[in-house]
Scaffold this motif. Structure first.
Motif, PDB file in Angstrom:
ATOM      1  N   ALA A  90       0.839  -1.208   0.000  1.00 21.68           N
ATOM      2  CA  ALA A  90       0.000   0.000   0.000  1.00 21.68           C
ATOM      3  C   ALA A  90       0.872   1.256   0.000  1.00 21.68           C
ATOM      4  CB  ALA A  90      -0.911   0.000   1.218  1.00 21.68           C
ATOM      5  N   GLY A  91       0.546   2.175  -0.883  1.00 24.86           N
ATOM      6  CA  GLY A  91       1.308   3.418  -0.931  1.00 24.86           C
ATOM      7  C   GLY A  91       0.791   4.354  -2.013  1.00 24.86           C
ATOM      8  N   SER A 108       0.250  12.472   5.270  1.00 25.28           N
ATOM      9  CA  SER A 108      -0.567  11.349   4.805  1.00 25.28           C
ATOM     10  C   SER A 108       0.249  10.326   4.029  1.00 25.28           C
ATOM     11  CB  SER A 108      -1.729  11.851   3.945  1.00 25.28           C
ATOM     12  OG  SER A 108      -1.260  12.428   2.729  1.00 25.28           O
ATOM     13  N   GLN A 109       1.243  10.799   3.283  1.00 26.13           N
ATOM     14  CA  GLN A 109       2.090   9.869   2.533  1.00 26.13           C
ATOM     15  C   GLN A 109       2.961   9.043   3.467  1.00 26.13           C
ATOM     16  OE1 GLN A 109       3.755  11.803  -1.272  1.00 26.13           O
ATOM     17  NE2 GLN A 109       2.875  13.537  -0.166  1.00 26.13           N
ATOM     18  N   PHE A 115       4.415   4.294   7.969  1.00 26.39           N
ATOM     19  CA  PHE A 115       3.810   3.800   9.206  1.00 26.39           C
ATOM     20  C   PHE A 115       2.884   2.609   8.948  1.00 26.39           C
ATOM     21  CE2 PHE A 115       5.035   8.044  10.811  1.00 26.39           C
ATOM     22  CZ  PHE A 115       5.746   7.629  11.928  1.00 26.39           C
ATOM     23  N   GLY A 116       2.196   2.613   7.807  1.00 20.50           N
ATOM     24  CA  GLY A 116       1.346   1.470   7.474  1.00 20.50           C
ATOM     25  C   GLY A 116       2.146   0.185   7.390  1.00 20.50           C
ATOM     26  N   MET A 117       3.318   0.270   6.770  1.00 26.25           N
ATOM     27  CA  MET A 117       4.232  -0.873   6.703  1.00 26.25           C
ATOM     28  C   MET A 117       4.627  -1.314   8.106  1.00 26.25           C
ATOM     29  SD  MET A 117       8.259  -0.758   5.824  1.00 26.25           S
ATOM     30  CE  MET A 117       8.402   0.167   7.358  1.00 26.25           C
ATOM     31  N   ILE A 151       8.525  15.209  -5.545  1.00 29.21           N
ATOM     32  CA  ILE A 151       8.033  14.067  -4.764  1.00 29.21           C
ATOM     33  C   ILE A 151       8.916  13.857  -3.522  1.00 29.21           C
ATOM     34  CG2 ILE A 151       6.813  12.840  -6.606  1.00 29.21           C
ATOM     35  CD1 ILE A 151       9.330  11.061  -6.903  1.00 29.21           C
ATOM     36  N   ALA A 152       9.367  14.968  -2.953  1.00 28.32           N
ATOM     37  CA  ALA A 152      10.262  14.882  -1.790  1.00 28.32           C
ATOM     38  C   ALA A 152       9.646  14.091  -0.642  1.00 28.32           C
ATOM     39  CB  ALA A 152      10.644  16.285  -1.321  1.00 28.32           C
ATOM     40  N   SER A 153       8.357  14.324  -0.368  1.00 26.66           N
ATOM     41  CA  SER A 153       7.716  13.632   0.753  1.00 26.66           C
ATOM     42  C   SER A 153       7.528  12.145   0.453  1.00 26.66           C
ATOM     43  CB  SER A 153       6.372  14.289   1.100  1.00 26.66           C
ATOM     44  OG  SER A 153       5.599  14.516  -0.048  1.00 26.66           O
TER      45      SER A 153
END
Length: 264
Positions: A90-91, A108-109, A115-117, A151-153
């Motif tokens: 997921a990402g 959110s990213q 964190f989801g991982m 896309i730094a974040s």
């Protein structure tokens, strides 16, 4: 690894790489746990997998929400006791300069991608360690090695995933549990459907199919390597970046910055 009757949990399974990975594992007689936010998409995929006679468990879950991950893992472990393979797929990314993105968009990213991982690993690693077997596959990106303007974040979240995986790999030495990161270049999926990518060209001529990356994920599930870069030729670019950063970074930065400036 023989995947017959192995339990494989895939996050972000409703589309793209996650969906294709589920199909490839099902072809090899694995049992699937499909995790994503969109239950209707997961149900569609579960129906599609019926032709492979695969055992499928659908779990609606937003992996960025640790309470939902706790509930999901409880449901999974009640049915399977432990899982054999965890695919953290997921990402998402939001395109834009740091000055233009909101703090919520940046956070959110990190919440989903990193964190989801971590929430999923914390939920399933103990049972893997208890039975002394299992493999974690973290789907990152070549952006885990290149900090890119626009896309730094997203890069930050993938840098974090790779660093976490490397540290954890050392901790897992001689436990029977493995971990491998899959880092592909651009992929032809709905990843770029986010409105922030609207003014960008969707895919380059070198972009990969989701099936190519899914095959790499299956390979990673039985690999002792820390990272598998897809395609492998891009590993030379990563090596050049780390070996000659003073030369490579300005070239890459200028190229991507030009693209960022052009869409404003």
């Amino acid at each position: 690894m023989d995947f017959k009757n192995k339990s494989v949990l895939i996050t972000g399974a409703s589309s793209g790489i996650g969906k294709q990975s589920a199909i490839e594992f099902a072809k090899l007689d694995a049992d699937l746990i499909l995790v994503a936010r969109r239950k209707e998409k997961l149900d569609e995929l579960a129906s599609e997998l019926e032709k492979f006679n695969a055992t499928v468990l659908v779990c609606q879950c937003d992996v960025s929400n640790k309470e939902q991950v706790k509930e999901m893992s409880k449901t999974v472990l009640e049915k399977f006791d432990s899982i054999d393979i965890l695919v953290n797929n997921a990402g998402f990314a939001i395109y834009g300069s740091v000055k233009d993105l909101t703090i919520d968009e940046i956070e959110s990213q990190m919440e989903t991608n990193y964190f989801g991982m971590m929430y999923c690993i914390k939920s399933f690693l103990p049972s893997m360690l208890e039975k002394k077997s299992g493999h974690i596959v973290n789907v990152a990106s070549v952006a885990a090695s290149f900090g890119l303007p626009g896309i730094a974040s997203y890069c930050a979240s993938k840098f974090a995933m790779l660093g976490f995986s490397e540290g954890l790999k050392h901790e897992l030495h001689n436990t029977g549990v493995g971990i491998t990161v899959v880092s592909p270049i651009m992929i032809r999926t709905d990843f770029f459907d986010h409105p922030s990518f609207e003014k960008m060209p969707k895919y380059s001529p070198t972009s990969l199919s989701s099936k190519t990356v899914a095959k790499a994920i299956l390979k990673a599930a039985n690999s002792s390597r820390l990272e598998i870069i897809v395609p492998s030729v891009v590993r030379s670019a990563v090596w050049l970046k780390h070996t000659f950063p003073f030369f490579i970074n300005p070239i890459i930065g200028k190229s991507f910055k030009k693209q960022l400036d052009s869409i404003k």
